[in-house]
Write a protein that holds these residues in place. Structure first.
Motif, PDB file in Angstrom:
ATOM      1  N   ALA A 186      38.735 100.350 107.461  1.00 26.37           N
ATOM      2  CA  ALA A 186      39.345 100.546 108.776  1.00 26.37           C
ATOM      3  C   ALA A 186      40.149  99.315 109.192  1.00 26.37           C
ATOM      4  CB  ALA A 186      38.268 100.862 109.805  1.00 26.37           C
ATOM      5  N   LEU A 187      39.600  98.136 108.958  1.00 25.49           N
ATOM      6  CA  LEU A 187      40.279  96.904 109.349  1.00 25.49           C
ATOM      7  C   LEU A 187      41.386  96.512 108.378  1.00 25.49           C
ATOM      8  CD1 LEU A 187      37.149  94.789 110.396  1.00 25.49           C
ATOM      9  CD2 LEU A 187      38.810  95.878 111.910  1.00 25.49           C
ATOM     10  N   GLY A 188      41.310  97.036 107.141  1.00 26.11           N
ATOM     11  CA  GLY A 188      42.261  96.642 106.107  1.00 26.11           C
ATOM     12  C   GLY A 188      43.693  97.019 106.402  1.00 26.11           C
ATOM     13  N   ARG A 189      43.914  97.944 107.347  1.00 21.45           N
ATOM     14  CA  ARG A 189      45.272  98.333 107.700  1.00 21.45           C
ATOM     15  C   ARG A 189      46.079  97.167 108.269  1.00 21.45           C
ATOM     16  NH1 ARG A 189      44.040 103.200 111.645  1.00 21.45           N
ATOM     17  NH2 ARG A 189      42.497 101.637 112.297  1.00 21.45           N
ATOM     18  N   ARG A 190      45.390  96.161 108.820  1.00 19.81           N
ATOM     19  CA  ARG A 190      46.078  95.015 109.421  1.00 19.81           C
ATOM     20  C   ARG A 190      46.516  93.980 108.377  1.00 19.81           C
ATOM     21  NH1 ARG A 190      45.148  94.359 115.003  1.00 19.81           N
ATOM     22  NH2 ARG A 190      43.830  95.970 115.913  1.00 19.81           N
ATOM     23  N   ILE A 191      46.044  94.144 107.153  1.00 20.19           N
ATOM     24  CA  ILE A 191      46.378  93.166 106.121  1.00 20.19           C
ATOM     25  C   ILE A 191      47.818  93.361 105.659  1.00 20.19           C
ATOM     26  CG2 ILE A 191      45.812  92.346 103.801  1.00 20.19           C
ATOM     27  CD1 ILE A 191      42.963  93.342 104.241  1.00 20.19           C
ATOM     28  N   ALA A 192      48.572  92.281 105.620  1.00 23.31           N
ATOM     29  CA  ALA A 192      49.932  92.338 105.082  1.00 23.31           C
ATOM     30  C   ALA A 192      49.850  92.395 103.566  1.00 23.31           C
ATOM     31  CB  ALA A 192      50.722  91.115 105.523  1.00 23.31           C
ATOM     32  N   ASP A 193      50.618  93.297 102.970  1.00 18.28           N
ATOM     33  CA  ASP A 193      50.530  93.480 101.526  1.00 18.28           C
ATOM     34  C   ASP A 193      51.253  92.366 100.784  1.00 18.28           C
ATOM     35  OD1 ASP A 193      49.871  94.587  99.129  1.00 18.28           O
ATOM     36  OD2 ASP A 193      51.260  96.279  99.261  1.00 18.28           O
ATOM     37  N   ALA A 194      50.708  92.075  99.598  1.00 16.95           N
ATOM     38  CA  ALA A 194      51.441  91.255  98.634  1.00 16.95           C
ATOM     39  C   ALA A 194      52.043  92.264  97.673  1.00 16.95           C
ATOM     40  CB  ALA A 194      50.489  90.305  97.913  1.00 16.95           C
ATOM     41  N   PRO A 195      53.319  92.613  97.834  1.00 20.75           N
ATOM     42  CA  PRO A 195      53.891  93.776  97.136  1.00 20.75           C
ATOM     43  C   PRO A 195      53.888  93.626  95.631  1.00 20.75           C
ATOM     44  CG  PRO A 195      55.612  92.447  98.121  1.00 20.75           C
ATOM     45  CD  PRO A 195      54.319  91.880  98.616  1.00 20.75           C
ATOM     46  N   ALA A 196      53.925  94.793  94.976  1.00 19.14           N
ATOM     47  CA  ALA A 196      54.008  94.814  93.517  1.00 19.14           C
ATOM     48  C   ALA A 196      55.317  94.179  93.075  1.00 19.14           C
ATOM     49  CB  ALA A 196      53.910  96.244  93.016  1.00 19.14           C
ATOM     50  N   ASP A 197      55.269  93.469  91.970  1.00 20.51           N
ATOM     51  CA  ASP A 197      56.445  92.747  91.491  1.00 20.51           C
ATOM     52  C   ASP A 197      56.878  93.315  90.142  1.00 20.51           C
ATOM     53  OD1 ASP A 197      58.353  90.541  91.493  1.00 20.51           O
ATOM     54  OD2 ASP A 197      57.155  89.741  89.841  1.00 20.51           O
ATOM     55  N   ASN A 198      58.053  93.937  90.123  1.00 24.54           N
ATOM     56  CA  ASN A 198      58.595  94.519  88.895  1.00 24.54           C
ATOM     57  C   ASN A 198      57.563  95.370  88.155  1.00 24.54           C
ATOM     58  OD1 ASN A 198      61.064  93.160  89.273  1.00 24.54           O
ATOM     59  ND2 ASN A 198      60.231  91.308  88.300  1.00 24.54           N
ATOM     60  N   PRO A 199      57.155  96.494  88.741  1.00 22.32           N
ATOM     61  CA  PRO A 199      56.122  97.311  88.110  1.00 22.32           C
ATOM     62  C   PRO A 199      56.494  97.705  86.680  1.00 22.32           C
ATOM     63  CG  PRO A 199      56.628  98.113  90.317  1.00 22.32           C
ATOM     64  CD  PRO A 199      57.660  97.092  89.985  1.00 22.32           C
ATOM     65  N   SER A 200      55.519  97.655  85.810  1.00 24.46           N
ATOM     66  CA  SER A 200      55.720  98.052  84.425  1.00 24.46           C
ATOM     67  C   SER A 200      54.399  98.566  83.881  1.00 24.46           C
ATOM     68  CB  SER A 200      56.215  96.864  83.590  1.00 24.46           C
ATOM     69  OG  SER A 200      55.248  95.824  83.600  1.00 24.46           O
ATOM     70  N   ARG A 201      54.394  98.937  82.633  1.00 29.82           N
ATOM     71  CA  ARG A 201      53.163  99.436  82.038  1.00 29.82           C
ATOM     72  C   ARG A 201      52.169  98.299  81.830  1.00 29.82           C
ATOM     73  NH1 ARG A 201      54.730 102.528  76.736  1.00 29.82           N
ATOM     74  NH2 ARG A 201      52.455 102.804  76.728  1.00 29.82           N
ATOM     75  N   ILE A 202      50.884  98.641  81.933  1.00 25.06           N
ATOM     76  CA  ILE A 202      49.848  97.632  81.702  1.00 25.06           C
ATOM     77  C   ILE A 202      49.656  97.456  80.205  1.00 25.06           C
ATOM     78  CG2 ILE A 202      47.877  99.217  81.689  1.00 25.06           C
ATOM     79  CD1 ILE A 202      46.411  97.046  83.404  1.00 25.06           C
ATOM     80  N   ASP A 203      49.358  96.263  79.794  1.00 26.21           N
ATOM     81  CA  ASP A 203      49.151  95.922  78.382  1.00 26.21           C
ATOM     82  C   ASP A 203      47.775  96.424  77.937  1.00 26.21           C
ATOM     83  OD1 ASP A 203      48.878  94.726  75.897  1.00 26.21           O
ATOM     84  OD2 ASP A 203      48.549  92.719  76.723  1.00 26.21           O
ATOM     85  N   LEU A 204      47.738  97.575  77.283  1.00 26.90           N
ATOM     86  CA  LEU A 204      46.464  98.205  76.902  1.00 26.90           C
ATOM     87  C   LEU A 204      45.752  97.430  75.797  1.00 26.90           C
ATOM     88  CD1 LEU A 204      47.444 101.993  76.980  1.00 26.90           C
ATOM     89  CD2 LEU A 204      46.257 100.645  78.733  1.00 26.90           C
ATOM     90  N   VAL A 205      46.514  96.909  74.838  1.00 25.95           N
ATOM     91  CA  VAL A 205      45.887  96.124  73.760  1.00 25.95           C
ATOM     92  C   VAL A 205      45.265  94.854  74.334  1.00 25.95           C
ATOM     93  CG1 VAL A 205      46.288  94.859  71.619  1.00 25.95           C
ATOM     94  CG2 VAL A 205      47.426  97.050  72.002  1.00 25.95           C
ATOM     95  N   GLY A 206      46.017  94.173  75.213  1.00 23.75           N
ATOM     96  CA  GLY A 206      45.477  92.972  75.852  1.00 23.75           C
ATOM     97  C   GLY A 206      44.261  93.285  76.701  1.00 23.75           C
ATOM     98  N   THR A 207      44.303  94.419  77.401  1.00 25.76           N
ATOM     99  CA  THR A 207      43.155  94.830  78.214  1.00 25.76           C
ATOM    100  C   THR A 207      41.919  95.007  77.343  1.00 25.76           C
ATOM    101  OG1 THR A 207      44.553  95.940  79.847  1.00 25.76           O
ATOM    102  CG2 THR A 207      42.254  96.651  79.709  1.00 25.76           C
ATOM    103  N   ALA A 208      42.094  95.700  76.195  1.00 25.80           N
ATOM    104  CA  ALA A 208      40.959  95.932  75.297  1.00 25.80           C
ATOM    105  C   ALA A 208      40.422  94.614  74.737  1.00 25.80           C
ATOM    106  CB  ALA A 208      41.376  96.864  74.163  1.00 25.80           C
ATOM    107  N   LEU A 209      41.325  93.718  74.327  1.00 26.24           N
ATOM    108  CA  LEU A 209      40.887  92.445  73.744  1.00 26.24           C
ATOM    109  C   LEU A 209      40.193  91.558  74.768  1.00 26.24           C
ATOM    110  CD1 LEU A 209      43.949  91.586  71.450  1.00 26.24           C
ATOM    111  CD2 LEU A 209      41.632  92.146  70.704  1.00 26.24           C
ATOM    112  N   SER A 210      40.767  91.463  75.978  1.00 24.86           N
ATOM    113  CA  SER A 210      40.154  90.605  77.004  1.00 24.86           C
ATOM    114  C   SER A 210      38.809  91.166  77.447  1.00 24.86           C
ATOM    115  CB  SER A 210      41.083  90.456  78.208  1.00 24.86           C
ATOM    116  OG  SER A 210      41.250  91.677  78.897  1.00 24.86           O
ATOM    117  N   ALA A 211      38.741  92.494  77.616  1.00 22.97           N
ATOM    118  CA  ALA A 211      37.483  93.109  78.038  1.00 22.97           C
ATOM    119  C   ALA A 211      36.409  92.926  76.978  1.00 22.97           C
ATOM    120  CB  ALA A 211      37.701  94.598  78.327  1.00 22.97           C
ATOM    121  N   ALA A 212      36.773  93.159  75.719  1.00 25.01           N
ATOM    122  CA  ALA A 212      35.801  93.007  74.634  1.00 25.01           C
ATOM    123  C   ALA A 212      35.362  91.552  74.492  1.00 25.01           C
ATOM    124  CB  ALA A 212      36.396  93.511  73.323  1.00 25.01           C
ATOM    125  N   GLY A 213      36.313  90.620  74.536  1.00 27.13           N
ATOM    126  CA  GLY A 213      35.980  89.210  74.373  1.00 27.13           C
ATOM    127  C   GLY A 213      35.055  88.700  75.456  1.00 27.13           C
TER     128      GLY A 213
END
Length: 536
Positions: A186-213
């Motif tokens: 309810a209170l979060g509506r007052r928060i100013a956003d830090a907008p997305a910067d140049n949206p692109s695909r997430i690095d799935l291989v990096g995600t798997a490696l970092s999560a596993a490591g």
């Protein structure tokens, strides 16, 4: 009057935003400590064992560790405010599921999976949203309060859990978390956003490696108490005569190295990495991350050792144990809030160094104060010093790390920062616990061996059966176990005396390793800047 009224309104709005973000940090940290005093009750309620509930806690830690870095990247792709709100919603669903859990599998889904995934979205987003909502000159105070909220939650956890379990039910803790989540949304509506910067695909291989490591490394650390750090304990898994903990940690480090190599390859090909390895060449950033690691290592080690002394060695209830830890929260909050307010131009390096010295002094004073006749009051001054040190570090480190990079990379830093603090927390608890048990076992067996009241066959049996480690038991627990074995009065009293001395030796050893770790951190403070970000 209009400008003044506008300034007052902006100030009130800023305080509300800060309260919202600090509440999110408080909620994430509360889960790590609130149920430790209620494990047996939870196990009975959901029809499982204490080991099963401890496994759920371990799984929660693992899920957070594995997905913290990808969680920061998600905020970059969809917007940090949206990631924060979605994370809160997922976390709230997890809390509600846990509150209603009839068995262990449902508990694992709610507590370990959903809450862990929610936390992995929330914590990196908080770092980015503080940067987006507060100017450079106000960030030390803002980050200080947010970090302090997390530490206070850990300190208050045993008290909250004790009250709920004693007078209501552990389920009310998670139901209360749902209410807090709804308030944050309810209170979060007052928060100013830090907008997305140049949206692109997430690095799935990096995600798997970092999560596993990170997952494999943290899992190894969490199993060190049960399996042994290097030499395997009896019946513990091993390979080539070495504890599986070592191999898991090495495998985790190898996967993290592969992750960094993969990320560097993406950068070379001008593709979007999960984390740019060039960040780790930033002297100020790595200095702040190193201090975060040491802070959370010592902090969680203290929160492991002190409650053991109060609740087991002295036999205090969960409520009294929580009350005795409150002085730490007071000085922590005071330092985190007041240092940036009254010393806005102070050298961050100087504050961090003084904070580390305060942590060291608190650990040493507590180590010296522990003796057979000591009461609960001996923890007061050491905890005031430790809280002061934690607050001093909290008042500077968040601003140090985020100001080292452009604001649009703050969530990326937030993911790495929270992964580092997660590692520090896991290692701190495991290190303090293993040193405590090793010293306790050595002291107990030595006391038994030197006591002429104890028959030779009892000494021989104890040395064989307890070689893997003596449990940290209260006098009442040990006496009940000995009575079941039918031991004589003399042997029982000798064992109780040996246990009392060994407990103190174990606690002192754990505090000594935490004090030494504090001093070790001092050697890395040269990477912390000497001027506040706005002064440069």
């Amino acid at each position: 009057m209009a400008p003044r009224e506008g300034s007052t309104e902006r100030s009130a709005a800023a305080r509300l935003v800060l309260l919202t973000l600090a509440s999110g940090q408080f909620l994430m940290a509360l889960d790590s400590s609130v149920m430790n005093v209620s494990i047996a009750t939870v196990a009975d309620d959901v029809g499982t064992t204490v080991t099963g509930v401890q496994g759920a806690i371990t799984a929660y830690t693992l899920v957070m560790a594995m997905f913290m870095i990808p969680g920061g990247k998600v905020g970059t792709l969809i917007g940090h405010k949206r990631a924060f709100m979605i994370g809160c919603a997922v976390y709230g669903c997890g809390s509600l599921t846990t509150a209603l859990a009839p068995n262990l599998p449902v508990l694992l889904v709610g507590w370990s999976l959903l809450e862990g995934l929610g936390a992995a979205l929330i914590l990196p987003a908080i770092v980015a949203l503080v940067a987006a909502n507060f100017g450079v000159e106000r960030r030390p105070a803002a980050y200080g309060l947010v970090t302090a909220a997390g530490a206070v939650a850990i300190a208050l956890g045993p008290l909250v859990g004790g009250v709920a379990t004693t007078y209501f039910s552990w389920r009310w803790v998670f139901a209360g978390e749902v209410v807090i989540v709804l308030a944050i949304l309810a209170l979060g509506r007052r928060i100013a956003d830090a907008p997305a910067d140049n949206p692109s695909r997430i690095d799935l291989v990096g995600t798997a490696l970092s999560a596993a490591g990170l997952g494999v490394f943290v899992y190894g650390v969490l199993r060190s108490d049960e399996w042994g750090w290097f030499q395997p304990k009896p019946d513990a898994p091993s390979w080539l005569g070495i504890s599986l903990v070592v191999w898991l940690m090495l495998a985790g480090l190898l996967l993290i190295w592969l992750f960094l190599r993969w990320e560097a390859r993406l950068v070379e090909r001008h593709r979007e990495p999960l984390v740019d390895p060039a960040l780790l060449q930033n002297r100020q950033l790595t200095g702040g991350l190193t201090m975060f690691f040491f802070q959370y290592l010592v902090q969680m080690g203290v929160f492991f050792v002190v409650p053991l002394y109060l609740s087991v060695a002295l036999g205090l209830s969960a409520l009294k144990t929580g009350a005795r830890i409150l002085p730490l929260s007071l000085t922590l909050l005071a330092a985190a809030i007041l240092i940036p307010r009254f010393l806005p131009d102070v050298s961050p390096r100087r504050v961090v160094q003084l904070g580390i010295l305060s942590l060291f002094a608190g650990a040493v004073v507590l180590m010296a104060a522990l003796d057979a006749d000591a009461g609960a009051e001996v923890v007061t001054i050491p905890l005031l010093l430790i809280g002061l040190g934690m607050g001093a570090l909290a008042s500077q480190l968040g601003s140090v790390t985020v100001s080292a990079v452009p604001d649009e990379r703050s969530a990326e830093v937030g993911g790495v920062q929270n992964a580092v603090t997660n590692l520090g927390s896991s290692i701190g608890t495991a290190l303090a616990g293993s040193v405590l048990i090793a010293a306790l076992t050595s002291s107990f067996l030595a006391n038994i061996e030197q006591n002429p009241e104890i028959p030779a066959q009892v000494k021989s049996k104890a040395s064989v059966e307890l070689q893997s480690g003596v449990p940290f038991l209260s006098d009442a627990q040990l006496k009940a176990a000995l009575d079941e074995e039918g031991t004589s009065t003399n042997v029982t009293q000798a064992a109780l005396d040996a246990n009392a001395d060994a407990r103190l030796d174990g606690l002192r050893a754990a505090l000594a390793i935490l004090a030494l770790t504090s001093l070790l951190a001092m050697f890395f403070t040269h990477r912390i800047p000497t001027t506040q970000p706005r002064s440069t």
